[in-house]
Structures are given as structure tokens and as C-alpha cells.
Design a protein around this motif. Structure first.
Motif, PDB file in Angstrom:
ATOM      1  N   GLN A  18      23.443  45.246  34.650  1.00 21.02           N
ATOM      2  CA  GLN A  18      22.727  45.973  35.685  1.00 21.02           C
ATOM      3  C   GLN A  18      23.306  45.755  37.074  1.00 21.02           C
ATOM      4  O   GLN A  18      23.037  46.497  38.000  1.00 21.02           O
ATOM      5  CB  GLN A  18      21.246  45.557  35.680  1.00 21.02           C
ATOM      6  CG  GLN A  18      20.584  45.608  34.317  1.00 21.02           C
ATOM      7  CD  GLN A  18      20.871  46.886  33.600  1.00 21.02           C
ATOM      8  OE1 GLN A  18      20.749  47.970  34.164  1.00 21.02           O
ATOM      9  NE2 GLN A  18      21.275  46.791  32.348  1.00 21.02           N
ATOM     10  N   ILE A  47      18.747  51.488  30.577  1.00 18.99           N
ATOM     11  CA  ILE A  47      17.356  51.767  30.921  1.00 18.99           C
ATOM     12  C   ILE A  47      16.522  51.801  29.654  1.00 18.99           C
ATOM     13  O   ILE A  47      17.049  51.894  28.541  1.00 18.99           O
ATOM     14  CB  ILE A  47      17.218  53.104  31.694  1.00 18.99           C
ATOM     15  CG1 ILE A  47      17.747  54.266  30.851  1.00 18.99           C
ATOM     16  CG2 ILE A  47      17.921  53.028  33.032  1.00 18.99           C
ATOM     17  CD1 ILE A  47      17.550  55.622  31.496  1.00 18.99           C
ATOM     18  N   ASP A  52      15.684  51.007  41.368  1.00 19.11           N
ATOM     19  CA  ASP A  52      16.518  50.030  42.057  1.00 19.11           C
ATOM     20  C   ASP A  52      17.866  50.635  42.417  1.00 19.11           C
ATOM     21  O   ASP A  52      18.380  50.418  43.535  1.00 19.11           O
ATOM     22  CB  ASP A  52      16.703  48.803  41.172  1.00 19.11           C
ATOM     23  CG  ASP A  52      17.590  47.749  41.814  1.00 19.11           C
ATOM     24  OD1 ASP A  52      17.197  47.219  42.881  1.00 19.11           O
ATOM     25  OD2 ASP A  52      18.678  47.477  41.276  1.00 19.11           O
ATOM     26  N   LYS A  58      14.836  50.229  36.839  1.00 18.05           N
ATOM     27  CA  LYS A  58      16.259  50.052  37.134  1.00 18.05           C
ATOM     28  C   LYS A  58      16.848  51.287  37.815  1.00 18.05           C
ATOM     29  O   LYS A  58      17.763  51.178  38.629  1.00 18.05           O
ATOM     30  CB  LYS A  58      17.016  49.733  35.846  1.00 18.05           C
ATOM     31  CG  LYS A  58      16.631  48.373  35.269  1.00 18.05           C
ATOM     32  CD  LYS A  58      17.210  48.162  33.896  1.00 18.05           C
ATOM     33  CE  LYS A  58      16.699  46.855  33.295  1.00 18.05           C
ATOM     34  NZ  LYS A  58      17.131  46.667  31.898  1.00 18.05           N
ATOM     35  N   ILE A  91      24.543  50.913  33.521  1.00 23.51           N
ATOM     36  CA  ILE A  91      23.146  50.559  33.739  1.00 23.51           C
ATOM     37  C   ILE A  91      22.371  50.980  32.500  1.00 23.51           C
ATOM     38  O   ILE A  91      22.422  52.135  32.087  1.00 23.51           O
ATOM     39  CB  ILE A  91      22.570  51.252  34.981  1.00 23.51           C
ATOM     40  CG1 ILE A  91      23.195  50.670  36.246  1.00 23.51           C
ATOM     41  CG2 ILE A  91      21.055  51.102  35.034  1.00 23.51           C
ATOM     42  CD1 ILE A  91      22.679  51.287  37.520  1.00 23.51           C
TER      43      ILE A  91
END
Length: 477
Positions: free
Chosen positions: A380, A459, A470, A467, A457
Motif C-alpha cells: 500500500q 483493496i 487514502d 485505501k 494498491i
């Protein structure tokens, strides 16, 4: 853990199966329109159709025997070997078709990529070895000669082997149908769907069997055994009424996209959050199949996506009551069982991060290795400086990733960041110059096969995942 160290991890067996399922899906998906056209034709003009027409019905057999397998083989060959691969795959497929007396869907999905691989390997072998002026001769005759041998191989050997295998699978499943135990397939289907392995089952087994049965009797129950939207609807309704705060807030939106849009991936995170709810999914799916059996109901083609609209559009005359009741019964049973599980759950945490926390815990319950879990966590931390291209990827590139990309693009526009390109792709088709890859956590292993050195990333939910929030905040900053 660095991206480099993660790239050296050995891909899991599940990731490889997912990749195979994605490959099968991408052979089928571009041609779904042709399958639906054949389904509509069948539903209308065969003897038991809405408007029987013996003259028009003459097209039903040749279309499923020649056109549909050739499209699959052409697409599969093109995916592996480009246009030359598409031609080779089609040559091989016609040998299968002529040499068998059943629709060669499974064979086409094998021979198409094989033909593409053969010509691609040959082209690589002779690269930079052709004298100037002889390129066209070599290119044309290489396909002609290799295609000739592939044609013979398909007709004499591959076709009979696939026919025998198909007959064995058909006999086994028909025996299951005869004993009334077809609903037991849900014990395999439902867990496989949540693990993103549904495409292997659907495109590899149920769809070919369903099309073969539809040619014979005008419909097939096989199209319904893994695509029923009822169990997912029941689960999401249970979360809407009895879930914790975050789940209650997000489930209604997921219902609309799942049931009407046909994107079933939307309910997967809710099962992962509380793995016991898979019991509700299995019970709902089994009751749905039992209802379809009771009313002798089926569809004329595979519903893709698995929307209630697709179900109704592909329902032949005389089957609407059975199909609607099958979806309704599956919904009710799934709702009741899931509601009981949620009500008995002593954890009433209403924290806004409860959904994500529970999903991460459930990953360990689904036999995800400790190293893979650690890799997904460390992945991440990505560099958001100079980001210009974000790619949302999923199994087929047309369902959950499309939803995620559309939603995130709107958020970027609202934040004044319209200069960042956000698109959706099948995992293997995403551009290599993507700055950030966004993928569901269950597909991380497969994504690593294609993007070893990219920032990824992972999820859990395509709607309101923390996330993604973010990432948005860091891009704004």
C-alpha cells in the motif's frame, strides 16, 4: 518488504487458476453478443419457441456448430499470437468442428491459443533470418504449412480426445442431474466465486455444456447453477438490516450494482468479512437450483453479466415462473440464513474501519499464506509523486474494475485532479506504463505475475474502500 522482494515470491496455485479463468473469460467476453444473438434466435424460432419458424430455425444448428466455436478460437489465437495467431487458431478449430458431432466450445478454447502459440514461436524462431524480399512468401507459407499440420492434428487426434472428455463430463453431470443432486454443485460454486475462480467453472464447464443442451432441447439449467443473482441479493439484504454500521451503509448501493448491474464481485467482500456467511450463500444457491429443477426451468444462453435483466431476457417461453421463483427462493433462503448468522454474531463493533478489519482477518481463514498477506499490506505504500496514469484491474476488466475506475475518476474530478488518467482493464492487459495498479486483494498474486515492479494498491471493496480514500488524499496533497 520492498516491491523487488515481493516480485520473487512464487505465485500461488490459486493465482495461476485465476489467470487461466481470466484468459478463458477474455476469449468468451468479446463474443458474448454473438452467444446472446444465438440464444435469442433459439428462443424465438425453434419448435417450442415464441414464434416457431422452421425456415429460420435452420440457422440455429450451423451457428452454434461453426460460428461460435470459430469466434472463440479466433479470439484465443489473436490473444496469444496476434492476427497470424487468430488465423492459425481458426484453421485448427475447423478441424475440430468437422471431426466431431458436438459443438466444440471447449476444443476451440484450447486449439485457438495453441495455434497462436505455434505461429508466435515460429515467428520468433526465424526472426531476423528472412532474406529481404522473401518476407511475404515466408509469412504466408508458414501459416499455410503449419496450419495444414494443425488441421490434420485437430481432425484426427485432438478432436476425438476432447469429444471423449466432453462425453465423460457430460455423463457425470447428467448422472448428478438424474439423481436430483445437482444442487450439491453449490458446495463448489459459491466458495469458488468468492475466491475469484468462478470464470474457470462458468466458461470452462457450464457454458459449453449449457450450449450443447440448448441445441438439443432449447434451454439449459447449467446456465443458472453459478450465475443466480438471488443468493448475493439475500446476503446484501441481510447486511442492510442486520450488519454493523459500515456494512449497513454500503450494502444498499452494492445491491443495486449486483442485482441490476450484474457485477457479483460487489458482494464478495461481505462474505470475506464474515466467512460463516458462505453457508447462507450455499444454502441460497442450492435452493435456487432445486427450484429451477422442480419447474424444469432454464435459460437459452449464459447471462453475462449476471443481472436479473439478463436472466429475464434469456428466459424461454414457459420458463418465467420457474426462473423468477428460483431467484426469489434463493434470495429468501440466503437472507434468512445470513440474517441468523449476523444476529448470532456477538461482535457488534460499529467502528468505521470494522469492514476492512474483518476482511483482513478473514483472509487468514481463507488459507492465504502469511507472506502473501504481508506483501499485500506492504504494497500500500506507493509513491504518488508525478502520477499520471492509474489502472484499475480485475479478472475480466469489465465488471468490478470498471465500477472502481468510474467511481475514483469522479472523485478525482471533484478534487480538481482531472489530469490523471483512470481506466479499467483485465489484469494482463493493463498498460505497462501505469503509475499505480489498483486490484482486489484476492487478485494480488495474479497481478504480481504481470506487474512485478509496479506500485500496487490492494483493496477490499470498490465502494468507499479506505485505501482508495487514502490514495485520493495523498494525490490531493
Amino acid at each position: 518488504m520492498s516491491n523487488q522482494s515481493m516480485s520473487t515470491q512464487k505465485p500461488s496455485i490459486r493465482a495461476k487458476i485465476q489467470a487461466m479463468g481470466g484468459f478463458l473469460t477474455n476469449m468468451v467476453l468479446p463474443n458474448i453478443g454473438a452467444f446472446i444473438a444465438w440464444g435469442i434466435l433459439t428462443a424465438l424460432v425453434i419448435e417450442t419457441g415464441w414464434w416457431p419458424n422452421a425456415h429460420l430455425a435452420e440457422m440455429v444448428g450451423p451457428t452454434i456448430t461453426y460460428l461460435l466455436p470459430l469466434l472463440l478460437a479466433y479470439t484465443g489465437g489473436r490473444m496469444v499470437g496476434g492476427q497470424r495467431g487468430a488465423v492459425m487458431g481458426s484453421i485448427g478449430a475447423i478441424g475440430l468442428i468437422i471431426g466431431s458431432d458436438i459443438p466444440m466450445f471447449l476444443g476451440a478454447m484450447i486449439i485457438g491459443p495453441l495455434g497462436g502459440w505455434i505461429i508466435k514461436s515460429f515467428d520468433k524462431l526465424i526472426e531476423d533470418k528472412i532474406r529481404a524480399g522473401f518476407e511475404m512468401v515466408v509469412n504466408n507459407f508458414s501459416i499455410g504449412i503449419l496450419g495444414f499440420f494443425l488441421l490434420l492434428l485437430s481432425y484426427l487426434f485432438i478432436g476425438p480426445v476432447i469429444s471423449a472428455a466432453n462425453e465423460a463430463v457430460t455423463v457425470a453431470i447428467e448422472a448428478l442431474v438424474a439423481t436430483g443432486f445437482l444442487p450439491l454443485l453449490s458446495l463448489i460454486n459459491e466458495p469458488a466465486k468468492v475466491l475469484f475462480l468462478n470464470n474457470v467453472i462458468d466458461q470452462g464447464i457450464y457454458y459449453p455444456l449449457g450450449l450443447q443442451e440448448t441445441l438439443e432441447v432449447g434451454k439449459s439449467i447449467y446456465f443458472t447453477v453459478a450465475s443466480n443473482p438471488g443468493p448475493g441479493l439475500g446476503l446484501l439484504l441481510a447486511y442492510t438490516f442486520f450488519g454493523n454500521k459500515t456494512a449497513r451503509r454500503t450494502a444498499p448501493g452494492a445491491i443495486i450494482i449486483h442485482f441490476f448491474g450484474g457485477i457479483h464481485e460487489l458482494y464478495f467482500p461481505y462474505v470475506l468479512m464474515k466467512p460463516l456467511t458462505i453457508i447462507g450463500m450455499i444454502a441460497g444457491a442450492m435452493s435456487g437450483i432445486a427450484t429451477f429443477q422442480l419447474f424444469d426451468a432454464g435459460l437459452v444462453a449464459g447471462p453475462s453479466p449476471g443481472s436479473i435483466f439478463a436472466y429475464l431476457a434469456l428466459t424461454p417461453r414457459g420458463n418465467f415462473i420457474g426462473i423468477i421463483l428460483g431467484v426469489l427462493v434463493a434470495t429468501v433462503v440466503s437472507f434468512i440464513v445470513t440474517s441468523i448468522i449476523l444476529k448470532l454474531d456477538k461482535n457488534k463493533d460499529d467502528d468505521s474501519d470494522a469492514l476492512t478489519t474483518s476482511m483482513e482477518k478473514s483472509q487468514t481463514m481463507k488459507s492465504e499464506g502469511k507472506n502473501l498477506y504481508q506483501a499485500s499490506t506492504d504494497a500500500q505504500t506507493v509513491n504518488t509523486q508525478g502520477v499520471s496514469k492509474i489502472s484499475f484491474v480485475c479478472d475480466a476488466g469489465a465488471g468490478s474494475s470498471a465500477l472502481g475506475a468510474t467511481t475514483f475518476r469522479k472523485k478525482l474530478k471533484g478534487a480538481g485532479l482531472e489530469g490523471i488518467e483512470v481506466k479499467h482493464y483485465r489484469i494482463e492487459d493493463a498498460p505497462k506504463d501505469s503509475d499505480i495498479i489498483v486490484v482486489h486483494q484476492n487478485l494480488l498474486d495474479r497481478a504480481r505475475l504481470s506487474f512485478k515492479d509496479h506500485d500496487i494498491i490492494t483493496i477490499e471493496n470498490y465502494i468507499g474502500d479506505p485505501k482508495l480514500e487514502d490514495l485520493l488524499n495523498r494525490l490531493k496533497g
